[in-house]
Design an enzyme around this catalytic site. Structure first.
Site, PDB file in Angstrom:
ATOM      1  N   ARG A  86      -9.227   7.473   5.179  1.00  0.00           N
ATOM      2  CA  ARG A  86      -8.694   6.351   4.386  1.00  0.00           C
ATOM      3  C   ARG A  86      -8.608   6.722   2.913  1.00  0.00           C
ATOM      4  NH1 ARG A  86     -12.886   2.065   5.985  1.00  0.00           N
ATOM      5  NH2 ARG A  86     -11.814   0.622   4.574  1.00  0.00           N
ATOM      6  N   ARG A 111       0.816  -1.214   0.000  1.00  0.00           N
ATOM      7  CA  ARG A 111       0.000   0.000   0.000  1.00  0.00           C
ATOM      8  C   ARG A 111       0.842   1.253   0.000  1.00  0.00           C
ATOM      9  NH1 ARG A 111      -4.743  -2.120   2.647  1.00  0.00           N
ATOM     10  NH2 ARG A 111      -6.124  -0.407   3.057  1.00  0.00           N
ATOM     11  N   ARG A 114     -21.486  -1.071   4.300  1.00  0.00           N
ATOM     12  CA  ARG A 114     -20.929  -2.429   4.449  1.00  0.00           C
ATOM     13  C   ARG A 114     -21.248  -2.987   5.838  1.00  0.00           C
ATOM     14  NH1 ARG A 114     -14.728  -3.435   3.280  1.00  0.00           N
ATOM     15  NH2 ARG A 114     -14.505  -1.675   4.679  1.00  0.00           N
TER      16      ARG A 114
HETATM   17  P1  AP5 Z   1      -8.222  -3.330   4.631  1.00  0.00           P
HETATM   18  O1  AP5 Z   1      -9.028  -4.317   5.371  1.00  0.00           O
HETATM   19  O2  AP5 Z   1      -7.262  -3.791   3.600  1.00  0.00           O
HETATM   20  O3  AP5 Z   1      -9.222  -2.249   4.060  1.00  0.00           O
HETATM   21  P2  AP5 Z   1      -9.250  -1.425   2.697  1.00  0.00           P
HETATM   22  O4  AP5 Z   1      -8.135  -1.547   1.731  1.00  0.00           O
HETATM   23  O5  AP5 Z   1      -9.572  -0.074   3.161  1.00  0.00           O
HETATM   24  O6  AP5 Z   1     -10.298  -2.149   1.894  1.00  0.00           O
HETATM   25  P3  AP5 Z   1     -11.678  -2.534   2.383  1.00  0.00           P
HETATM   26  O7  AP5 Z   1     -11.650  -3.834   3.126  1.00  0.00           O
HETATM   27  O8  AP5 Z   1     -12.321  -1.385   3.090  1.00  0.00           O
HETATM   28  O9  AP5 Z   1     -12.440  -2.645   0.983  1.00  0.00           O
HETATM   29  P4  AP5 Z   1     -12.414  -3.749  -0.130  1.00  0.00           P
HETATM   30  O10 AP5 Z   1     -11.801  -3.170  -1.352  1.00  0.00           O
HETATM   31  O11 AP5 Z   1     -11.918  -5.078   0.345  1.00  0.00           O
HETATM   32  O12 AP5 Z   1     -13.996  -3.821  -0.396  1.00  0.00           O
HETATM   33  P5  AP5 Z   1     -15.055  -4.968  -0.035  1.00  0.00           P
HETATM   34  O13 AP5 Z   1     -14.843  -6.150  -0.903  1.00  0.00           O
HETATM   35  O14 AP5 Z   1     -15.167  -5.181   1.430  1.00  0.00           O
HETATM   36  O15 AP5 Z   1      -7.346  -2.437   5.642  1.00  0.00           O
HETATM   37  C1  AP5 Z   1      -7.925  -1.878   6.800  1.00  0.00           C
HETATM   38  C2  AP5 Z   1      -6.866  -1.087   7.561  1.00  0.00           C
HETATM   39  O16 AP5 Z   1      -5.781  -1.980   7.960  1.00  0.00           O
HETATM   40  C3  AP5 Z   1      -6.157   0.026   6.762  1.00  0.00           C
HETATM   41  O17 AP5 Z   1      -6.892   1.239   6.780  1.00  0.00           O
HETATM   42  C4  AP5 Z   1      -4.829   0.126   7.513  1.00  0.00           C
HETATM   43  O18 AP5 Z   1      -4.975   0.842   8.714  1.00  0.00           O
HETATM   44  C5  AP5 Z   1      -4.513  -1.312   7.870  1.00  0.00           C
HETATM   45  N1  AP5 Z   1      -3.706  -1.953   6.809  1.00  0.00           N
HETATM   46  C6  AP5 Z   1      -4.080  -3.002   6.039  1.00  0.00           C
HETATM   47  N2  AP5 Z   1      -3.115  -3.314   5.155  1.00  0.00           N
HETATM   48  C7  AP5 Z   1      -2.102  -2.433   5.374  1.00  0.00           C
HETATM   49  C8  AP5 Z   1      -0.845  -2.226   4.761  1.00  0.00           C
HETATM   50  N3  AP5 Z   1      -0.441  -2.982   3.720  1.00  0.00           N
HETATM   51  N4  AP5 Z   1      -0.076  -1.211   5.238  1.00  0.00           N
HETATM   52  C9  AP5 Z   1      -0.458  -0.453   6.257  1.00  0.00           C
HETATM   53  N5  AP5 Z   1      -1.652  -0.586   6.887  1.00  0.00           N
HETATM   54  C10 AP5 Z   1      -2.469  -1.571   6.438  1.00  0.00           C
HETATM   55  O19 AP5 Z   1     -16.389  -4.242  -0.582  1.00  0.00           O
HETATM   56  C11 AP5 Z   1     -16.916  -3.095   0.079  1.00  0.00           C
HETATM   57  C12 AP5 Z   1     -18.451  -3.150   0.045  1.00  0.00           C
HETATM   58  O20 AP5 Z   1     -18.885  -3.065  -1.305  1.00  0.00           O
HETATM   59  C13 AP5 Z   1     -19.059  -4.440   0.601  1.00  0.00           C
HETATM   60  O21 AP5 Z   1     -20.243  -4.124   1.292  1.00  0.00           O
HETATM   61  C14 AP5 Z   1     -19.350  -5.282  -0.641  1.00  0.00           C
HETATM   62  O22 AP5 Z   1     -20.440  -6.150  -0.423  1.00  0.00           O
HETATM   63  C15 AP5 Z   1     -19.675  -4.190  -1.669  1.00  0.00           C
HETATM   64  N6  AP5 Z   1     -19.276  -4.540  -3.034  1.00  0.00           N
HETATM   65  C16 AP5 Z   1     -18.053  -4.986  -3.437  1.00  0.00           C
HETATM   66  N7  AP5 Z   1     -18.034  -5.164  -4.769  1.00  0.00           N
HETATM   67  C17 AP5 Z   1     -19.264  -4.814  -5.224  1.00  0.00           C
HETATM   68  C18 AP5 Z   1     -19.859  -4.778  -6.520  1.00  0.00           C
HETATM   69  N8  AP5 Z   1     -19.177  -5.129  -7.638  1.00  0.00           N
HETATM   70  N9  AP5 Z   1     -21.126  -4.350  -6.631  1.00  0.00           N
HETATM   71  C19 AP5 Z   1     -21.842  -3.986  -5.526  1.00  0.00           C
HETATM   72  N10 AP5 Z   1     -21.328  -4.007  -4.270  1.00  0.00           N
HETATM   73  C20 AP5 Z   1     -20.065  -4.417  -4.115  1.00  0.00           C
END
Ligand code: AP5
Length: 207
Positions: free
Chosen positions: A162, A88, A122
């Protein structure tokens, strides 16, 4: 195959990862999930990571690189893996390059308003981690009947932070991997199955 998923918070990385790992029989390495488990288990890493995560900041590079390096050394990663949420930052990507060779990078593109809608609605099962959205009208986990909860970092102030952190620290990785010829952009705003299809096509996998 060794795959990296890039994309802003809420782009659907976790949702898509579930389908792609099932198809390719490789493990999903989600740094967000590993860190949230460490927080639940109150390990030293979890205690260190908690305040960063709750306010939507990134956990320090050295902590995350160590976690990933240890995880990728485990036997189930020998035949490939999907990295979801790592790297990231450019230093994380450089560290990864020093011990692994990545085959493909998928960048999920989703407009900002849709990201905010997805994150604010979510819900995650407290028992099994199943992820859904309030738009689907599910009032209990459809997998195990557990309670659906909101992630602390899906609160409006954390989401805002974020998205800023993504623009400043993670977005430069698009250029980083494009220069290496590894990047494919995929429209993540489309319906779930269409996105999965586009990712599999980008990875050269027939359905
Ligand atoms: P992390 O858990 O990695 O969160 P993120 O990258 O912010 O991603 P999300 O989990 O929020 O979203 P996603 O893209 O996976 O979407 P999702 O599939 O859930 O990290 C969390 C925290 O940990 C960071 O802020 C940081 O503090 C720390 N961290 C983690 N890795 C790190 C690193 N490498 N370095 C430093 N710190 C780190 O989908 C979202 C929603 O949309 C769901 O409700 C889903 O049902 C819906 N959805 C998804 N796709 C569709 C679609 N095609 N159509 C309709 N709805 C959809």
């Amino acid at each position: 195959m060794k795959i990296v998923f890039l994309g802003p918070p809420g782009a659907g990385k976790g949702t898509q990862a579930e389908h792609i790992i099932a198809k390719l029989s490789i493990p999903q390495i989600s740094t967000g999930e590993i860190l949230r488990r460490a927080i639940r288990e109150k390990t030293p890493t979890g205690l260190e990571a908690q305040s960063y995560i709750e306010k939507g900041a990134l956990v320090p590079d050295d902590v995350v690189v160590r976690i990933v390096r240890e995880r990728l050394a485990e036997a189930d990663c020998a035949g490939g893996y999907l990295l979801d949420g790592f790297p990231r930052t450019v230093p994380q990507a450089e560290a990864l390059d020093s011990f692994e060779t990545i085959d493909a990078v998928i960048n999920l593109e989703v407009p900002r308003e849709l990201l905010i809608h997805r994150l604010s609605g979510r819900r995650v099962c407290a028992a099994c981690g199943y992820t859904t959205h309030i738009d689907r009208g599910e009032d209990k986990c459809v997998k195990c009947g557990g309670e659906l909860t909101q992630r602390k970092d899906d609160a409006p102030e954390s989401v805002e932070n974020r998205l800023v952190v993504y623009e400043q620290q993670t977005k430069p990785l698009i250029e980083y991997y494009a220069r290496k010829g590894l990047l494919t952009n995929v429209d993540g705003a489309k319906p779930l199955q269409e996105v999965t299809k586009a990712i599999l096509a980008a990875l050269g996998c027939n359905e």
